[in-house]
Scaffold this active site. Structure first.
Site, mmCIF file in Angstrom:
data_model
loop_
_atom_site.group_PDB
_atom_site.id
_atom_site.type_symbol
_atom_site.label_atom_id
_atom_site.label_comp_id
_atom_site.label_asym_id
_atom_site.label_seq_id
_atom_site.Cartn_x
_atom_site.Cartn_y
_atom_site.Cartn_z
ATOM 1 N N TRP A 100 0.831 -1.206 0.000
ATOM 2 C CA TRP A 100 0.000 0.000 0.000
ATOM 3 C C TRP A 100 0.860 1.249 0.000
ATOM 4 O O TRP A 100 0.574 2.213 -0.709
ATOM 5 C CB TRP A 100 -0.993 -0.025 1.161
ATOM 6 C CG TRP A 100 -1.842 -1.254 1.133
ATOM 7 C CD1 TRP A 100 -1.876 -2.254 2.062
ATOM 8 C CD2 TRP A 100 -2.732 -1.660 0.078
ATOM 9 N NE1 TRP A 100 -2.746 -3.249 1.658
ATOM 10 C CE2 TRP A 100 -3.276 -2.911 0.454
ATOM 11 C CE3 TRP A 100 -3.121 -1.094 -1.141
ATOM 12 C CZ2 TRP A 100 -4.196 -3.603 -0.348
ATOM 13 C CZ3 TRP A 100 -4.031 -1.775 -1.939
ATOM 14 C CH2 TRP A 100 -4.555 -3.007 -1.544
ATOM 15 N N ASP A 167 -1.748 6.816 6.273
ATOM 16 C CA ASP A 167 -2.756 5.854 5.822
ATOM 17 C C ASP A 167 -3.038 4.926 7.001
ATOM 18 O O ASP A 167 -2.217 4.078 7.348
ATOM 19 C CB ASP A 167 -2.211 5.068 4.621
ATOM 20 C CG ASP A 167 -3.158 3.938 4.183
ATOM 21 O OD1 ASP A 167 -4.228 3.761 4.802
ATOM 22 O OD2 ASP A 167 -2.811 3.240 3.208
ATOM 23 N N LYS A 191 -12.652 -1.522 7.355
ATOM 24 C CA LYS A 191 -12.049 -2.297 8.439
ATOM 25 C C LYS A 191 -12.755 -1.888 9.745
ATOM 26 O O LYS A 191 -13.807 -2.420 10.045
ATOM 27 C CB LYS A 191 -10.532 -2.068 8.518
ATOM 28 C CG LYS A 191 -9.749 -2.975 7.596
ATOM 29 C CD LYS A 191 -9.517 -2.424 6.230
ATOM 30 C CE LYS A 191 -8.439 -3.242 5.541
ATOM 31 N NZ LYS A 191 -8.331 -3.029 4.124
#
Ligand SMILES: Cc1ncc(COP(=O)(O)O)c(C=O)c1O
Ligand SMILES: Cc1ncc(COP(=O)(O)O)c(C=O)c1O
Ligand SMILES: [Mg+2]
Ligand SMILES: [Mg+2]
Ligand SMILES: [Mg+2]
Ligand SMILES: [Mg+2]
Lengths: 354, 354
Positions: A100, A167, A191
């Site tokens: 990511w 992030d 999430k």
């Protein structure tokens, strides 16, 4: 049978959130209308998005005047693009801790110079680089607090004069840290926030307005702030369900209450992984994630037996990310201690069989 | 009491779609898992998105080899940006039929020359310009098939050698036209497709790959095509509910069956507006939308009485867009003839009272 859901995201949410969301699809607030058919400009939905934005800041103990919370479209991946578009004038520094982070770096390079301060690619991202230096004269520093795929997590964050961008897709609302050290936090909802389909972005407004390029309106944080997170039709259901989940979190005692339970769950599972000779944790010990616990079988030939055992026990989605293989137990806020205990029992059962 | 929902979007969907979506939030496909907690990479969800993409093309009678259907993030507004980003090398032509067209034009100007072929701004967009010329040498021509705010609709589309791009947010799947005349169709889901939170984009693949600029991956149609509409975590619930709605549409007999009913509903309502001296339709007669029917009270002082009447009748969201005022009856696919009849009765009741 209700499953023990260890999915890495989209993932488990509290049962009462599913119940309330399901009811709202039939009738929202006794309005005679589904949450799916109301105007986003209706009084009832404006109240929802306002409460969700405020509650997100409140739960992170962030100052409402300094920070603003937005629910945007596009997933965390859209923030890989929006962050440099809005903030990168000359150069930015990024910490590379996995897939990511690498994708964020790739998008940033379209806008200016990107300094990769450190990378753990040499060991396939099984650790968090330390003792790196943050250069001066940068527009911001970007890091990924929790590396969902590899199961590593930053335990502390570097100090620097530059804005700190993070992030937090896979560990926001899960641990007791000082969230005010960040200037921009983003997280795909799927999430610890809610279902897939919306992205939480929290911004210290003071960092905006410093780049000279023209930003397309839908990518400009300022347009979204000005329109109070309704620049265009928002993801109504995903935001409402996120609100239900944030309310649940508050009722549990907030982030610090959940942080304790999360620590307990992770300790239970890592203790078993360390004790049980059949399993090998993937991540470097001091960098272990409390959200995504990655491990391998010492003897891969046992995988058929192990897979059959956990599936029979009603466990869902224990496979590692397709890029890494092995196993991954994602133990987000809504996953209970009982589910973790069950998993450790299954591991012991394998040991007894093998 | 279940409402008669005339909302312009998000808007009414069929009752059975609400029922099925509500059930899936508790338990999806008897999996023991909520649709909100399953991985987007799970077998079950991959089947959902594939079926939805195929069914969208099938219902529009578009060739599966030539066209591809994507469910993207960002709303139709994101397409105002993605369209020129992917297609505009030198210049493009746009038809200006209202707010949404104007916003599309604004974003396109960031990428090249934009020729506004015609505009109906002179009469506050109450008509569709005709007899305009499409210049040669353009990269594409862009129009808005149905102008949600003003209640006007293009009855036919210009022929040209350039790719034809159309914002069909508020009338896709509602009428029997030749969809293969378009090279790119986009539509926010929250009208005739499904709930807010996903956007359908249909592309003739042959028009891509012709601009020289570097396109950020998340804005590049090619990335989304390559990843089969899973470039990043898609809006799972919104896509699933869209599939439920597209299945419903197919069961009703497809687009042409609905088109007949839609025409009948619109005729009923326009007939009453024309007949009833208390009401004045807003749009130019030949350009009347079959989806969004805009009108005013001849005597604005009657608004309190009228508002009370329709609200008492269980009608929801009859107010015009905040930028235009007046009234707007949005009569999308899922709205029944009975709801339209009820509205005409309320209009007659006002006439009898006044
Ligand atoms: C840490 C992290 N960042 C970014 C992403 C990408 O999120 P999205 O799919 O919402 O774009 C993920 C997805 O799992 C993630 O775990
Ligand atoms: C014709 C048309 N285009 C674009 C939009 C903007 O859609 P979104 O809010 O999904 O960006 C709308 C919204 O109603 C619309 O009616
Ligand atoms: Mg990662
Ligand atoms: Mg071990
Ligand atoms: Mg319009
Ligand atoms: Mg009249």
């Amino acid at each position: 049978m209700k499953k023990h859901n260890f999915s890495a995201g989209p993932c488990i949410l509290p049962a009462e959130v599913f119940q309330q969301a399901s009811e709202a699809v039939l009738d929202f607030n006794n309005s005679g209308l589904s949450i799916l058919e109301i105007s986003h400009r209706s009084k009832d939905f404006v109240a929802v998005i306002e409460e969700a934005r405020n509650l997100a800041l409140e739960l992170l103990q962030l100052d409402n005047n300094k920070y603003t919370a937005l629910f945007l479209h596009g997933g965390a991946s859209m923030q890989f693009l929006m962050t440099p578009h809005n903030l990168l004038e000359k150069k930015a520094a990024y910490l590379n801790t996995g897939t990511w982070a690498s994708k964020a770096i790739k998008e940033a390079k379209l806008f200016g110079e990107v300094i990769e301060v450190a990378s753990s690619e040499d060991k396939n991202f099984n650790y968090i680089p330390k003792n790196f230096e943050i250069p001066t004269g940068i527009d911001y520093f970007h890091c990924t607090s929790n590396n969902t795929i590899y199961g590593t997590q930053l335990k502390s964050f570097p100090k620097s004069n530059a804005p700190l961008v993070c992030d937090m897709s896979s560990d926001i609302f899960s641990r007791d840290i000082d969230y005010s050290q960040f200037d921009l936090i983003y997280a795909g909802a799927q999430k610890n926030i809610g279902p897939a389909g919306t992205t939480l972005v929290i911004i210290n407004k003071a960092i905006l307005g410093k780049v000279s390029r023209k930003i397309p309106s839908i990518l400009d944080y300022k347009s979204h702030i000005e329109k109070e997170s309704m620049f265009n039709t928002p993801s109504v259901f995903a935001i409402y369900t996120s609100l239900l989940n944030l309310r649940w979190l508050k009722k549990q005692g907030g982030v610090s209450a959940l942080a304790k339970i999360n620590k307990h769950k992770a300790e239970l599972l890592y203790a078993e992984l360390d004790r049980n000779p059949l399993f090998t944790p993937y991540a470097n010990k001091e960098d272990r994630s409390l959200m995504n616990i990655t491990f391998n079988l010492a003897n891969p030939e046992l995988s058929h037996t192990f897979d059959a055992l956990w599936q029979q026990a009603g466990i869902n989605a224990l496979n590692g990310h397709r890029s890494l293989g092995g196993y991954r137990a994602s133990i987000y806020n809504a996953l209970t201690v009982e589910s973790v205990q069950l998993l450790t029992e299954v591991m012991q059962e394998l040991e007894n069989k093998a």
